[in-house]
Scaffold this active site. Structure first.
Site, PDB file in Angstrom:
ATOM      1  N   LEU A 179      -7.766 -21.062  65.972  1.00 30.73           N
ATOM      2  CA  LEU A 179      -9.068 -20.445  66.236  1.00 30.73           C
ATOM      3  C   LEU A 179      -9.751 -20.123  64.901  1.00 30.73           C
ATOM      4  O   LEU A 179     -10.095 -18.979  64.623  1.00 30.73           O
ATOM      5  CB  LEU A 179      -8.863 -19.195  67.096  1.00 30.73           C
ATOM      6  CG  LEU A 179      -9.943 -18.876  68.130  1.00 30.73           C
ATOM      7  CD1 LEU A 179     -10.283 -20.058  69.012  1.00 30.73           C
ATOM      8  CD2 LEU A 179      -9.497 -17.697  68.991  1.00 30.73           C
ATOM      9  N   GLY A 180      -9.920 -21.179  64.103  1.00 36.27           N
ATOM     10  CA  GLY A 180     -10.683 -21.042  62.847  1.00 36.27           C
ATOM     11  C   GLY A 180     -12.147 -21.313  63.157  1.00 36.27           C
ATOM     12  O   GLY A 180     -12.598 -21.102  64.286  1.00 36.27           O
ATOM     13  N   ARG A 181     -12.873 -21.792  62.149  1.00 40.90           N
ATOM     14  CA  ARG A 181     -14.319 -22.009  62.340  1.00 40.90           C
ATOM     15  C   ARG A 181     -14.592 -22.957  63.500  1.00 40.90           C
ATOM     16  O   ARG A 181     -15.397 -22.672  64.384  1.00 40.90           O
ATOM     17  CB  ARG A 181     -14.932 -22.633  61.097  1.00 40.90           C
ATOM     18  CG  ARG A 181     -14.867 -21.804  59.848  1.00 40.90           C
ATOM     19  CD  ARG A 181     -15.555 -22.581  58.745  1.00 40.90           C
ATOM     20  NE  ARG A 181     -15.412 -21.953  57.448  1.00 40.90           N
ATOM     21  CZ  ARG A 181     -14.398 -22.173  56.614  1.00 40.90           C
ATOM     22  NH1 ARG A 181     -13.414 -22.995  56.949  1.00 40.90           N
ATOM     23  NH2 ARG A 181     -14.349 -21.561  55.450  1.00 40.90           N
ATOM     24  N   ILE A 182     -13.898 -24.111  63.516  1.00 43.70           N
ATOM     25  CA  ILE A 182     -14.178 -25.117  64.545  1.00 43.70           C
ATOM     26  C   ILE A 182     -13.636 -24.658  65.899  1.00 43.70           C
ATOM     27  O   ILE A 182     -14.312 -24.772  66.925  1.00 43.70           O
ATOM     28  CB  ILE A 182     -13.621 -26.501  64.121  1.00 43.70           C
ATOM     29  CG1 ILE A 182     -14.394 -26.995  62.881  1.00 43.70           C
ATOM     30  CG2 ILE A 182     -13.717 -27.515  65.264  1.00 43.70           C
ATOM     31  CD1 ILE A 182     -13.858 -28.262  62.244  1.00 43.70           C
ATOM     32  N   ARG A 199      -0.860 -18.915  64.215  1.00 42.13           N
ATOM     33  CA  ARG A 199       0.322 -18.181  63.749  1.00 42.13           C
ATOM     34  C   ARG A 199       0.198 -16.682  63.998  1.00 42.13           C
ATOM     35  O   ARG A 199       1.127 -16.040  64.442  1.00 42.13           O
ATOM     36  CB  ARG A 199       0.577 -18.468  62.274  1.00 42.13           C
ATOM     37  CG  ARG A 199       1.572 -19.602  62.106  1.00 42.13           C
ATOM     38  CD  ARG A 199       1.823 -19.861  60.665  1.00 42.13           C
ATOM     39  NE  ARG A 199       0.556 -19.931  59.934  1.00 42.13           N
ATOM     40  CZ  ARG A 199       0.445 -20.000  58.618  1.00 42.13           C
ATOM     41  NH1 ARG A 199       1.516 -19.998  57.879  1.00 42.13           N
ATOM     42  NH2 ARG A 199      -0.729 -20.079  58.034  1.00 42.13           N
ATOM     43  N   ILE A 252      -9.530 -33.367  67.809  1.00 39.16           N
ATOM     44  CA  ILE A 252     -10.593 -33.536  66.810  1.00 39.16           C
ATOM     45  C   ILE A 252     -10.072 -33.010  65.465  1.00 39.16           C
ATOM     46  O   ILE A 252     -10.859 -32.733  64.553  1.00 39.16           O
ATOM     47  CB  ILE A 252     -11.910 -32.815  67.226  1.00 39.16           C
ATOM     48  CG1 ILE A 252     -11.656 -31.427  67.830  1.00 39.16           C
ATOM     49  CG2 ILE A 252     -12.671 -33.645  68.241  1.00 39.16           C
ATOM     50  CD1 ILE A 252     -11.595 -30.316  66.888  1.00 39.16           C
ATOM     51  N   ARG A 266      -6.468 -33.934  63.264  1.00 37.98           N
ATOM     52  CA  ARG A 266      -5.958 -35.080  62.516  1.00 37.98           C
ATOM     53  C   ARG A 266      -4.962 -35.819  63.402  1.00 37.98           C
ATOM     54  O   ARG A 266      -4.233 -35.186  64.179  1.00 37.98           O
ATOM     55  CB  ARG A 266      -5.244 -34.629  61.244  1.00 37.98           C
ATOM     56  CG  ARG A 266      -6.161 -34.129  60.152  1.00 37.98           C
ATOM     57  CD  ARG A 266      -6.911 -35.296  59.499  1.00 37.98           C
ATOM     58  NE  ARG A 266      -7.725 -34.864  58.392  1.00 37.98           N
ATOM     59  CZ  ARG A 266      -9.016 -34.540  58.482  1.00 37.98           C
ATOM     60  NH1 ARG A 266      -9.638 -34.602  59.642  1.00 37.98           N
ATOM     61  NH2 ARG A 266      -9.695 -34.178  57.409  1.00 37.98           N
ATOM     62  N   ASP A 298     -10.504 -38.355  68.684  1.00 43.68           N
ATOM     63  CA  ASP A 298     -11.386 -38.737  67.577  1.00 43.68           C
ATOM     64  C   ASP A 298     -10.567 -39.192  66.373  1.00 43.68           C
ATOM     65  O   ASP A 298     -11.091 -39.801  65.460  1.00 43.68           O
ATOM     66  CB  ASP A 298     -12.253 -37.519  67.184  1.00 43.68           C
ATOM     67  CG  ASP A 298     -13.227 -37.835  66.052  1.00 43.68           C
ATOM     68  OD1 ASP A 298     -13.791 -38.951  66.055  1.00 43.68           O
ATOM     69  OD2 ASP A 298     -13.432 -36.974  65.173  1.00 43.68           O
ATOM     70  N   GLU A 349      -5.283 -44.423  60.951  1.00 43.69           N
ATOM     71  CA  GLU A 349      -6.660 -44.940  61.097  1.00 43.69           C
ATOM     72  C   GLU A 349      -6.917 -46.073  60.102  1.00 43.69           C
ATOM     73  O   GLU A 349      -6.456 -45.981  58.970  1.00 43.69           O
ATOM     74  CB  GLU A 349      -7.657 -43.798  60.858  1.00 43.69           C
ATOM     75  CG  GLU A 349      -7.505 -42.719  61.903  1.00 43.69           C
ATOM     76  CD  GLU A 349      -8.325 -41.469  61.632  1.00 43.69           C
ATOM     77  OE1 GLU A 349      -9.078 -41.434  60.643  1.00 43.69           O
ATOM     78  OE2 GLU A 349      -8.200 -40.513  62.406  1.00 43.69           O
ATOM     79  N   HIS A 390     -13.127 -41.459  64.618  1.00 45.06           N
ATOM     80  CA  HIS A 390     -13.203 -40.350  63.650  1.00 45.06           C
ATOM     81  C   HIS A 390     -14.660 -40.066  63.247  1.00 45.06           C
ATOM     82  O   HIS A 390     -15.045 -40.235  62.085  1.00 45.06           O
ATOM     83  CB  HIS A 390     -12.348 -40.630  62.404  1.00 45.06           C
ATOM     84  CG  HIS A 390     -11.959 -39.373  61.665  1.00 45.06           C
ATOM     85  ND1 HIS A 390     -10.817 -39.265  60.911  1.00 45.06           N
ATOM     86  CD2 HIS A 390     -12.587 -38.163  61.570  1.00 45.06           C
ATOM     87  CE1 HIS A 390     -10.754 -38.042  60.374  1.00 45.06           C
ATOM     88  NE2 HIS A 390     -11.826 -37.365  60.752  1.00 45.06           N
TER      89      HIS A 390
HETATM   90  C1  DGY Z   1     -13.215 -33.502  58.180  1.00 39.52           C
HETATM   91  O1  DGY Z   1     -14.279 -33.432  57.547  1.00 39.52           O
HETATM   92  O2  DGY Z   1     -12.137 -33.178  57.678  1.00 39.52           O
HETATM   93  C2  DGY Z   1     -13.178 -33.928  59.596  1.00 39.52           C
HETATM   94  O3  DGY Z   1     -12.352 -35.023  59.735  1.00 39.52           O
HETATM   95  C3  DGY Z   1     -14.509 -34.129  60.250  1.00 39.52           C
HETATM   96  O4  DGY Z   1     -14.390 -34.806  61.455  1.00 39.52           O
END
Ligand code: DGY
Length: 317
Positions: A156-159, A179, A234, A236, A260, A265, A283
């Site tokens: 639960l950070g910014r994104i 954590r 979304i 990694r 994503d 990749e 991505h």
């Molecule tokens: C990042 O900038 O690290 C992210 O992969 C954006 O999608």
């Protein structure tokens, strides 16, 4: 900044490249193919390259840092800095910056979009119309509601918070794992990812990638999410055990996935292509004109601040 030697690791944004070219002494790594040509190029410019600009897929690893004795700053065109050898940068006193905040909304929008696309089968319904099936076969099959589903967020950070805020508008109860428990009265904390998955319909991966979070979504977590559960990644690729994910989706032990990011990749497991319960995008979390311009300006602003010996705008180290 005219005297700053900058190594750009890969073509990533035309505006960024043009501005680096205009304002600095720009070197393009990809113009020298890996192997002896690249080694020769790095040797030739080692003394003058003081900055490296990479992104989510091309970072400054130990070998590159070792090859650049004059390196002072790594400015990543990404929020994630898992491709940068932070320990080495710390040892060498190399500064590191990233591009937080400016991409938060886009990445959160995509997470919600993927969840809705998976449950409502939007890409599949689109293909149905284009293939003339509506006319030929009649109505499309029923899909699953998104509103009100329990959304579990890993990190639960910014994104993660931006995803929470969005799904609240869809009347989705928000659960989370990280954590340490935070004081969010409206969100329910679970002390493990398995418990989070057991109590969620949709599981969103939104934490940074590091040794603690690699494969944080493993077979046990997928089993806990279950045959009706949907995984949204979304973060990694390596957050998820990809072979286990493919097996769970193929065998129907997991309900669906919106992805994503992938482990290797741009290679995506081909077994996913045949599945109707997955939505795959390349991505593109931050890939809007608006955000990529803002990210480029942050990279340039950080390099400028470094040269002028001012505080960095978005320092990691
Ligand atoms: C990042 O900038 O690290 C992210 O992969 C954006 O999608």
């Amino acid at each position: 900044m005219e005297s700053l030697g900058v190594l750009l690791l890969h073509p990533m944004n035309a505006y960024l490249e043009q501005e680096l070219d205009r304002r600095c002494r720009l070197h393009r790594l990809w113009e020298s193919p890996p192997g002896p040509a690249r080694e020769g190029f790095l040797r030739a410019h080692a003394g003058s390259i003081r900055a490296v600009v990479g992104n989510a897929n091309y970072g400054a690893d130990a070998a590159l840092i070792d090859a650049l004795p004059a390196l002072e700053i790594v400015a990543s065109f990404s929020v994630g800095i898992d491709r940068v050898d932070l320990a080495k940068c710390r040892d060498r006193g190399i500064r590191v910056t990233n591009t937080p905040d400016v991409l938060t909304d886009d990445v959160a929008d995509l997470a919600v979009g993927l969840a809705i696309a998976v449950l409502r089968r939007i890409p599949q319904a689109d293909r149905y119309v284009r293939a003339g099936m509506w006319k030929a076969k009649g109505e499309y099959s029923l899909t699953t509601r998104f509103s009100g589903k329990r959304v579990g967020i890993i990190g639960l950070g910014r994104i993660g918070l931006a995803v929470a805020k969005r799904v609240e508008a869809f009347d989705c109860p928000v659960n989370y794992y990280q954590r340490t428990q935070q004081s969010y009265p409206n969100y329910t904390y679970y002390p493990s990812v398995v418990e989070l998955a057991s109590n969620s319909d949709i599981l969103v991966v939104a934490c940074p990638l590091n040794e603690q979070t690699r494969h944080i979504v493993n077979r046990e977590v997928m089993e806990a999410l279950g045959p009706k559960g949907v995984l949204i990644n979304i973060g990694r690729g390596p957050h998820v055990d990809e072979p286990e994910l493919v097996a769970a989706l193929v065998e129907g032990r997991l309900g669906g996935a919106g992805l994503d990011v992938f482990e290797d990749e741009p290679n995506v497991p081909e077994a996913l292509f045949a599945l109707d319960n997955v939505v795959l995008v390349p991505h593109v979390g931050s890939a809007t004109y608006e955000t990529r311009k803002a990210m480029a300006d942050l990279v340039l602003g950080n390099l400028e601040a470094h040269v002028l010996q001012k505080p960095l705008l978005t320092p990691v180290l």
